[in-house]
Design a protein around this motif. Structure first.
Motif, mmCIF file in Angstrom:
data_model
loop_
_atom_site.group_PDB
_atom_site.id
_atom_site.type_symbol
_atom_site.label_atom_id
_atom_site.label_comp_id
_atom_site.label_asym_id
_atom_site.label_seq_id
_atom_site.Cartn_x
_atom_site.Cartn_y
_atom_site.Cartn_z
ATOM 1 N N ASN A 76 0.827 -1.195 0.000
ATOM 2 C CA ASN A 76 0.000 0.000 0.000
ATOM 3 C C ASN A 76 0.872 1.259 0.000
ATOM 4 O O ASN A 76 1.679 1.467 0.901
ATOM 5 C CB ASN A 76 -0.895 -0.035 1.243
ATOM 6 N N GLY A 154 -13.566 -4.265 0.167
ATOM 7 C CA GLY A 154 -13.271 -4.565 1.551
ATOM 8 C C GLY A 154 -14.304 -3.960 2.481
ATOM 9 O O GLY A 154 -14.975 -3.000 2.148
ATOM 10 N N SER A 168 -7.640 -3.098 -0.890
ATOM 11 C CA SER A 168 -6.344 -3.721 -1.122
ATOM 12 C C SER A 168 -6.147 -4.146 -2.565
ATOM 13 O O SER A 168 -5.043 -4.470 -2.963
ATOM 14 C CB SER A 168 -6.208 -4.959 -0.227
ATOM 15 N N THR A 169 -7.194 -4.168 -3.381
ATOM 16 C CA THR A 169 -7.053 -4.577 -4.765
ATOM 17 C C THR A 169 -7.734 -3.585 -5.687
ATOM 18 O O THR A 169 -8.725 -2.966 -5.334
ATOM 19 C CB THR A 169 -7.692 -5.967 -4.998
ATOM 20 N N ASP A 200 -2.625 -15.539 3.140
ATOM 21 C CA ASP A 200 -2.706 -14.211 3.737
ATOM 22 C C ASP A 200 -1.747 -14.181 4.914
ATOM 23 O O ASP A 200 -1.865 -14.973 5.854
ATOM 24 C CB ASP A 200 -4.131 -13.896 4.200
ATOM 25 N N ASP A 208 -8.146 -7.888 4.573
ATOM 26 C CA ASP A 208 -8.223 -7.873 3.116
ATOM 27 C C ASP A 208 -9.614 -8.340 2.690
ATOM 28 O O ASP A 208 -9.932 -9.529 2.722
ATOM 29 C CB ASP A 208 -7.138 -8.791 2.538
#
Length: 413
Positions: A76, A154, A168-169, A200, A208
């Motif tokens: 991040n 999320g 996160s994506t 993870d 996540d």
């Protein structure tokens, strides 16, 4: 034995009189946020910033809006300066704060938070920073990928950031059934040639949401009933956090009412249902379980479940039962299993299982502790971790209690 409950109606949680209660209120619809423009520019002193123009199909107040940035390995690097704007049908400008980037290639996109849930918005763009390692280089924009539909990314809220942490994506048009491996390590003590299909390491600051849900068959942010009627705790996303390199499932004594029933405790649970499921493979988690003396306290669990219980099966890699670490496999044929002796006065332990056609073999700290060869099913299963409590386990119940998870990994041949 866990008795799976039916999916709950979409609800939201409210706090009333110090007791968490469940209200029958539908979750508000997600606003349509459109990105009109998005770019990254060089700023002073080797820093960079981002600008965007956005609008919405209707007037809406957002909790946060930012430009999210991810490195090639998924780390991040979000721009600072998230705001909480009110968007309308006319385009509004957003300018981030400045930051430096180590050398490398990055993707970036607009992300916003609405009703405690983060959403990613296409397009996804990319830039490459220069060769300097101190982040003092000028980003060079590269080709923009084809825009994709916005996808929720999320539900968790960061534990202690100065600015919100975005999804996160990047936006995606599909829901993954497995995730890219976060490490190449092999399962502990389980023989054979493996490749990792899910992992993870919990190295971030928030759960996540592309891999996990933070309650049991409930809407985003809802408090839900437990999977088993013998449990004394409801489950709330507020009891789930990520920090210090671990997932934390925190059990506290707090009367919590869900569906007309009051539970004396509220705790944390995560599942990969709808996001990752597997048929066969090696399943492993490194867990710091609550303890009472040398015994495992409460009912901490690491398990997998099919969509149609018990026909599709239930694989219990770990259940803390009566102070011991136990394993089972439930199906229409029954629920055989066993327990392994050990000292659980504190410390990390690795719990794993190899599931293949006709058998499941269990490994604790790399040593085989049992095998089940009857009633083994073959339907896909999703993962669950929860810090439960059972009043009948007298002498081994403690609260507050934190179940910490260093990692979860799945391998297949």
């Amino acid at each position: 034995m866990r008795t799976k409950l039916g999916a709950l109606a979409v609800t939201t949680a409210a706090l009333a009189g110090g007791v968490l209660t469940q209200t029958d209120q539908a979750e508000a619809s997600t606003p349509s946020v459109v990105v009109d423009s998005l770019s990254v520019q060089a700023a002073a002193n080797g820093q960079s910033n981002a600008t965007a123009a956005v609008h919405s199909a209707r007037t809406i107040k957002l909790q946060a809006l930012t430009v999210a940035v991810r490195s090639a390995d998924g780390a991040n690097y979000d721009f600072p300066g998230a705001t909480a704007p009110t968007l309308g049908t006319r385009s509004s400008s957003y300018a981030s704060g400045s930051r430096a980037f180590p050398a490398g290639t990055y993707t970036y996109y607009v992300a916003y938070k609405f009703h405690d849930r983060w959403h990613s918005v296409s397009p996804v763009k990319s830039f490459t920073s220069g060769t300097g390692t101190g982040g003092g280089s000028t980003p060079t924009p590269t080709a923009t990928p084809k825009p994709t539909a916005s996808t929720p990314a999320g539900t968790a809220t960061p534990t202690a950031p100065s600015t919100p942490t975005a999804p996160s994506t990047p936006p995606s048009t599909s829901t993954p059934t497995s995730s890219a491996p976060s490490t190449s390590a092999a399962p502990v003590g389980i023989p054979g040639a493996w490749h990792q299909v899910f992992g993870d390491e919990f190295n971030g600051t928030a759960l996540d949401g592309s891999k996990w849900n933070s309650n049991w068959f409930g809407c985003s942010g809802c408090v839900t009933k437990p999977p088993n009627s013998a449990e004394a705790s409801a489950y709330s996303p507020s009891q789930v956090s990520v920090g210090g390199g671990s997932l934390h499932l925190n059990l506290i004594q707090k009367p919590t009412t869900v569906g007309g029933k009051t539970y004396p405790y509220v705790s944390g649970l995560v599942t990969s249902n709808g996001k990752a499921q597997f048929t066969y493979g090696a399943f492993e988690a490194r867990i710091y379980a609550p303890s009472s003396g040398s015994q495992m306290a409460n009912w901490p669990s690491f398990w997998a479940d099919g969509q149609n219980w018990p026909t599709d099966g239930e694989l219990d890699v770990l259940e803390g039962l009566g102070g011991s670490a136990c394993y089972h496999f439930h199906s229409t044929a029954g629920g055989p299993g066993g327990c392994a002796s050990g000292n659980y006065s504190g410390g990390w332990h690795t719990f794993g299982a190899e599931w293949k056609q006709g058998s499941v073999t269990y490994y604790y700290d790399g040593k085989q502790v049992g095998q089940i060869t009857s009633g083994i099913t073959s339907a896909p299963m999703y993962l669950i971790l929860n810090n439960a409590i059972n009043p009948s386990h007298s002498g081994t119940n403690v609260a507050p209690a934190d179940m910490a998870v260093d990692y979860v990994r799945v391998w297949q041949h």
